[in-house]
Design a protein around this motif. Structure first.
Motif, PDB file in Angstrom:
ATOM      1  N   ASP A 216      35.864  34.070  22.971  1.00 56.33           N
ATOM      2  CA  ASP A 216      35.151  33.017  23.693  1.00 56.33           C
ATOM      3  C   ASP A 216      35.251  33.157  25.220  1.00 56.33           C
ATOM      4  OD1 ASP A 216      37.852  32.371  23.717  1.00 56.33           O
ATOM      5  OD2 ASP A 216      37.530  30.218  23.475  1.00 56.33           O
ATOM      6  N   PHE A 217      36.059  34.100  25.705  1.00 50.46           N
ATOM      7  CA  PHE A 217      36.201  34.331  27.141  1.00 50.46           C
ATOM      8  C   PHE A 217      35.509  35.616  27.592  1.00 50.46           C
ATOM      9  CE2 PHE A 217      38.736  35.857  30.826  1.00 50.46           C
ATOM     10  CZ  PHE A 217      38.429  34.821  31.710  1.00 50.46           C
ATOM     11  N   MET A 218      34.979  36.381  26.649  1.00 48.11           N
ATOM     12  CA  MET A 218      34.421  37.697  26.970  1.00 48.11           C
ATOM     13  C   MET A 218      33.295  37.620  28.005  1.00 48.11           C
ATOM     14  SD  MET A 218      34.604  40.895  26.707  1.00 48.11           S
ATOM     15  CE  MET A 218      35.402  41.508  25.251  1.00 48.11           C
ATOM     16  N   THR A 219      32.379  36.676  27.874  1.00 51.43           N
ATOM     17  CA  THR A 219      31.269  36.558  28.818  1.00 51.43           C
ATOM     18  C   THR A 219      31.779  36.330  30.230  1.00 51.43           C
ATOM     19  OG1 THR A 219      29.856  35.687  27.077  1.00 51.43           O
ATOM     20  CG2 THR A 219      29.129  35.339  29.333  1.00 51.43           C
ATOM     21  N   GLU A 220      32.725  35.425  30.389  1.00 53.07           N
ATOM     22  CA  GLU A 220      33.290  35.142  31.709  1.00 53.07           C
ATOM     23  C   GLU A 220      34.046  36.362  32.253  1.00 53.07           C
ATOM     24  OE1 GLU A 220      32.766  32.450  33.634  1.00 53.07           O
ATOM     25  OE2 GLU A 220      31.371  31.892  32.035  1.00 53.07           O
ATOM     26  N   PHE A 221      34.750  37.048  31.372  1.00 58.11           N
ATOM     27  CA  PHE A 221      35.503  38.227  31.784  1.00 58.11           C
ATOM     28  C   PHE A 221      34.559  39.316  32.299  1.00 58.11           C
ATOM     29  CE2 PHE A 221      37.527  42.337  30.815  1.00 58.11           C
ATOM     30  CZ  PHE A 221      38.640  42.219  31.634  1.00 58.11           C
ATOM     31  N   ILE A 222      33.468  39.538  31.586  1.00 57.65           N
ATOM     32  CA  ILE A 222      32.496  40.547  32.004  1.00 57.65           C
ATOM     33  C   ILE A 222      31.866  40.155  33.339  1.00 57.65           C
ATOM     34  CG2 ILE A 222      30.300  41.671  31.425  1.00 57.65           C
ATOM     35  CD1 ILE A 222      32.714  42.679  29.812  1.00 57.65           C
ATOM     36  N   LYS A 223      31.589  38.877  33.536  1.00 61.99           N
ATOM     37  CA  LYS A 223      31.048  38.416  34.824  1.00 61.99           C
ATOM     38  C   LYS A 223      32.037  38.723  35.946  1.00 61.99           C
ATOM     39  CE  LYS A 223      28.198  34.631  33.087  1.00 61.99           C
ATOM     40  NZ  LYS A 223      28.061  33.173  33.007  1.00 61.99           N
ATOM     41  N   PHE A 224      33.321  38.498  35.693  1.00 56.74           N
ATOM     42  CA  PHE A 224      34.342  38.795  36.700  1.00 56.74           C
ATOM     43  C   PHE A 224      34.392  40.294  36.994  1.00 56.74           C
ATOM     44  CE2 PHE A 224      38.640  40.462  37.335  1.00 56.74           C
ATOM     45  CZ  PHE A 224      38.845  40.014  38.628  1.00 56.74           C
ATOM     46  N   ILE A 225      34.418  41.090  35.960  1.00 57.02           N
ATOM     47  CA  ILE A 225      34.479  42.537  36.136  1.00 57.02           C
ATOM     48  C   ILE A 225      33.253  43.030  36.901  1.00 57.02           C
ATOM     49  CG2 ILE A 225      34.419  44.753  34.908  1.00 57.02           C
ATOM     50  CD1 ILE A 225      37.145  43.414  34.881  1.00 57.02           C
ATOM     51  N   ASP A 226      32.110  42.403  36.661  1.00 56.61           N
ATOM     52  CA  ASP A 226      30.890  42.799  37.351  1.00 56.61           C
ATOM     53  C   ASP A 226      31.013  42.604  38.863  1.00 56.61           C
ATOM     54  OD1 ASP A 226      28.294  43.883  37.111  1.00 56.61           O
ATOM     55  OD2 ASP A 226      27.437  41.896  37.468  1.00 56.61           O
ATOM     56  N   THR A 227      31.834  41.668  39.290  1.00 59.86           N
ATOM     57  CA  THR A 227      32.015  41.434  40.732  1.00 59.86           C
ATOM     58  C   THR A 227      32.825  42.543  41.391  1.00 59.86           C
ATOM     59  OG1 THR A 227      34.029  40.104  40.494  1.00 59.86           O
ATOM     60  CG2 THR A 227      31.913  38.927  40.410  1.00 59.86           C
ATOM     61  N   VAL A 228      33.553  43.319  40.601  1.00 62.02           N
ATOM     62  CA  VAL A 228      34.374  44.409  41.148  1.00 62.02           C
ATOM     63  C   VAL A 228      33.965  45.761  40.546  1.00 62.02           C
ATOM     64  CG1 VAL A 228      36.345  42.951  41.724  1.00 62.02           C
ATOM     65  CG2 VAL A 228      36.189  43.953  39.443  1.00 62.02           C
ATOM     66  N   LYS A 229      32.717  45.868  40.114  1.00 67.09           N
ATOM     67  CA  LYS A 229      32.261  47.044  39.366  1.00 67.09           C
ATOM     68  C   LYS A 229      32.366  48.357  40.130  1.00 67.09           C
ATOM     69  CE  LYS A 229      27.456  46.073  40.417  1.00 67.09           C
ATOM     70  NZ  LYS A 229      26.241  45.534  39.885  1.00 67.09           N
ATOM     71  N   ASP A 230      32.422  48.302  41.457  1.00 66.38           N
ATOM     72  CA  ASP A 230      32.564  49.544  42.218  1.00 66.38           C
ATOM     73  C   ASP A 230      33.971  50.130  42.110  1.00 66.38           C
ATOM     74  OD1 ASP A 230      29.930  49.361  43.028  1.00 66.38           O
ATOM     75  OD2 ASP A 230      30.434  48.338  44.911  1.00 66.38           O
ATOM     76  N   ASN A 231      34.928  49.305  41.671  1.00 63.36           N
ATOM     77  CA  ASN A 231      36.320  49.747  41.581  1.00 63.36           C
ATOM     78  C   ASN A 231      36.838  49.823  40.151  1.00 63.36           C
ATOM     79  OD1 ASN A 231      36.770  49.864  44.445  1.00 63.36           O
ATOM     80  ND2 ASN A 231      36.692  47.641  44.422  1.00 63.36           N
ATOM     81  N   VAL A 232      36.017  49.424  39.182  1.00 54.80           N
ATOM     82  CA  VAL A 232      36.473  49.318  37.792  1.00 54.80           C
ATOM     83  C   VAL A 232      35.422  49.927  36.864  1.00 54.80           C
ATOM     84  CG1 VAL A 232      37.104  47.687  35.959  1.00 54.80           C
ATOM     85  CG2 VAL A 232      37.707  47.192  38.325  1.00 54.80           C
ATOM     86  N   VAL A 233      35.888  50.666  35.860  1.00 54.25           N
ATOM     87  CA  VAL A 233      35.010  51.174  34.806  1.00 54.25           C
ATOM     88  C   VAL A 233      35.439  50.485  33.521  1.00 54.25           C
ATOM     89  CG1 VAL A 233      34.299  53.182  33.476  1.00 54.25           C
ATOM     90  CG2 VAL A 233      34.739  53.410  35.927  1.00 54.25           C
ATOM     91  N   VAL A 234      34.524  49.780  32.888  1.00 53.29           N
ATOM     92  CA  VAL A 234      34.837  49.058  31.657  1.00 53.29           C
ATOM     93  C   VAL A 234      34.275  49.839  30.477  1.00 53.29           C
ATOM     94  CG1 VAL A 234      34.550  46.907  30.384  1.00 53.29           C
ATOM     95  CG2 VAL A 234      34.810  46.857  32.859  1.00 53.29           C
ATOM     96  N   GLN A 235      35.139  50.101  29.506  1.00 51.57           N
ATOM     97  CA  GLN A 235      34.726  50.816  28.309  1.00 51.57           C
ATOM     98  C   GLN A 235      35.109  50.006  27.086  1.00 51.57           C
ATOM     99  OE1 GLN A 235      36.655  54.620  28.383  1.00 51.57           O
ATOM    100  NE2 GLN A 235      35.221  55.444  29.870  1.00 51.57           N
ATOM    101  N   LYS A 236      34.319  50.140  26.065  1.00 53.62           N
ATOM    102  CA  LYS A 236      34.654  49.553  24.767  1.00 53.62           C
ATOM    103  C   LYS A 236      34.609  50.686  23.765  1.00 53.62           C
ATOM    104  CE  LYS A 236      33.571  45.984  21.464  1.00 53.62           C
ATOM    105  NZ  LYS A 236      32.737  44.859  21.096  1.00 53.62           N
ATOM    106  N   ASP A 237      35.716  50.918  23.102  1.00 49.46           N
ATOM    107  CA  ASP A 237      35.847  52.027  22.147  1.00 49.46           C
ATOM    108  C   ASP A 237      35.533  53.364  22.820  1.00 49.46           C
ATOM    109  OD1 ASP A 237      36.472  50.180  20.125  1.00 49.46           O
ATOM    110  OD2 ASP A 237      34.350  49.891  19.642  1.00 49.46           O
ATOM    111  N   GLY A 238      35.954  53.516  24.073  1.00 49.71           N
ATOM    112  CA  GLY A 238      35.787  54.766  24.795  1.00 49.71           C
ATOM    113  C   GLY A 238      34.417  54.992  25.386  1.00 49.71           C
TER     114      GLY A 238
END
Length: 84
Positions: free
Chosen positions: A11-33
């Motif tokens: 239930d927090f995944m949408t908010e988490f992805i929104k947060f990660i999107d704000t720092v996308k130049d410094n973070v690479v998000v992967q799911k199952d590689g």
């Protein structure tokens, strides 16, 4: 770059992805590689599985483990077989 595994409540995944999107130049998000939002997966959901299989096949051909055939001679043989 360092790797960190994070578990996120469903239930927090949408908010988490929104947060990660704000720092996308410094973070690479992967799911199952596989990177989230990967264009390859939008076109072909099995892209990375096919890529892995293809790389394995190419390696086997290059190492001589998998035989290859000359197209012209193979077609000649096929035509002779069909004519008989």
């Amino acid at each position: 770059m360092q790797t960190l595994t994070i578990q996120v409540k469903d239930d927090f995944m949408t908010e988490f992805i929104k947060f990660i999107d704000t720092v996308k130049d410094n973070v690479v998000v992967q799911k199952d590689g596989v990177p989230l939002g990967c264009k390859n997966l939008e076109n072909d959901p099995y892209f990375y599985e096919r890529q892995k299989d293809l790389q394995k096949t190419i390696g086997e051909i290059e190492s001589g483990k998998m035989p290859t055939y000359d197209f012209e001679s193979s077609m000649d043989e096929l035509i002779q077989e069909l004519e008989n």
